[in-house]
Design a protein around this motif. Structure first.
Motif, mmCIF file in Angstrom:
data_model
loop_
_atom_site.group_PDB
_atom_site.id
_atom_site.type_symbol
_atom_site.label_atom_id
_atom_site.label_comp_id
_atom_site.label_asym_id
_atom_site.label_seq_id
_atom_site.Cartn_x
_atom_site.Cartn_y
_atom_site.Cartn_z
ATOM 1 N N HIS A 2 -6.717 -78.275 67.886
ATOM 2 C CA HIS A 2 -7.555 -78.727 68.484
ATOM 3 C C HIS A 2 -8.526 -79.986 68.109
ATOM 4 C CE1 HIS A 2 -11.391 -78.942 71.729
ATOM 5 N NE2 HIS A 2 -11.888 -78.685 70.790
ATOM 6 N N LYS A 3 -8.396 -81.036 68.066
ATOM 7 C CA LYS A 3 -9.398 -81.846 67.563
ATOM 8 C C LYS A 3 -10.733 -82.535 68.210
ATOM 9 C CE LYS A 3 -5.133 -84.907 66.664
ATOM 10 N NZ LYS A 3 -3.988 -86.128 67.032
ATOM 11 N N ASN A 4 -11.977 -82.392 67.377
ATOM 12 C CA ASN A 4 -12.933 -82.893 68.162
ATOM 13 C C ASN A 4 -13.641 -83.984 67.844
ATOM 14 O OD1 ASN A 4 -13.772 -80.151 68.234
ATOM 15 N ND2 ASN A 4 -13.682 -78.908 66.212
ATOM 16 N N ARG A 5 -13.097 -84.708 68.109
ATOM 17 C CA ARG A 5 -13.126 -86.153 68.514
ATOM 18 C C ARG A 5 -14.466 -86.248 70.271
ATOM 19 N NH1 ARG A 5 -7.320 -88.375 69.047
ATOM 20 N NH2 ARG A 5 -7.017 -88.042 70.744
ATOM 21 N N PRO A 6 -15.128 -87.838 69.721
ATOM 22 C CA PRO A 6 -15.678 -88.169 70.490
ATOM 23 C C PRO A 6 -14.996 -88.389 71.501
ATOM 24 C CG PRO A 6 -16.548 -89.535 69.087
ATOM 25 C CD PRO A 6 -15.126 -88.516 68.452
ATOM 26 N N LYS A 7 -14.402 -88.285 73.046
ATOM 27 C CA LYS A 7 -14.497 -88.886 74.490
ATOM 28 C C LYS A 7 -15.403 -89.783 75.043
ATOM 29 C CE LYS A 7 -11.368 -85.395 74.422
ATOM 30 N NZ LYS A 7 -9.910 -84.675 75.147
ATOM 31 N N ASN A 8 -15.444 -91.205 75.327
ATOM 32 C CA ASN A 8 -16.176 -91.696 75.728
ATOM 33 C C ASN A 8 -15.339 -92.772 76.803
ATOM 34 O OD1 ASN A 8 -18.604 -93.824 77.657
ATOM 35 N ND2 ASN A 8 -19.229 -94.000 75.662
#
Length: 124
Positions: A2-8
């Motif tokens: 699981h990657k916790n990166r921002p998604k915009n």
């Protein structure tokens, strides 16, 4: 994993630097110039075919919509020319830093605006 990166994914909220906007618009203006080339060639062919064809082309310019299309094509050509020269100068190794590239883009927008006004004077 699981990657916790921002998604915009909303492109309306993304703020592009002026250099990116100038580059994207340069590509768009290239498409406009390519399409308008067909219009210019058609009008040139018609105007050179005969005296009647020449007067027919002159009659096209009485239409406000056609004048607007011509103004848009000339503005696209001016933008593409100004920023094409800017890109060639950058290819020579100048204006590659962010500050100088941003400044050259601003000057390019101002020069294109002036040429666009002059194209409007020419068309109308």
């Amino acid at each position: 994993m699981h990657k916790n990166r921002p998604k915009n994914l909303d492109l309306a909220t993304v703020k592009f630097p002026i250099t990116a906007t100038a580059s994207i618009l340069h590509r768009v203006s290239g498409i406009i110039v390519f399409i308008s080339l067909a219009i210019f060639m058609f009008l040139l062919n018609l105007s050179l075919s005969s005296a009647l064809g020449f007067h027919q082309v002159l009659g096209y310019f009485d239409n406000l919509f056609i004048e607007f299309i011509m103004w848009g094509a000339l503005t696209g050509l001016a933008y593409h020319m100004v920023f094409g020269v800017r890109h060639m100068i950058q290819d020579l190794g100048f204006w590659e830093e962010m500050e100088s590239a941003s400044t050259s883009a601003r000057y390019g927008f101002v020069l294109t605006f002036i040429l666009s006004v002059l194209a409007g004077v020419l068309v109308w």
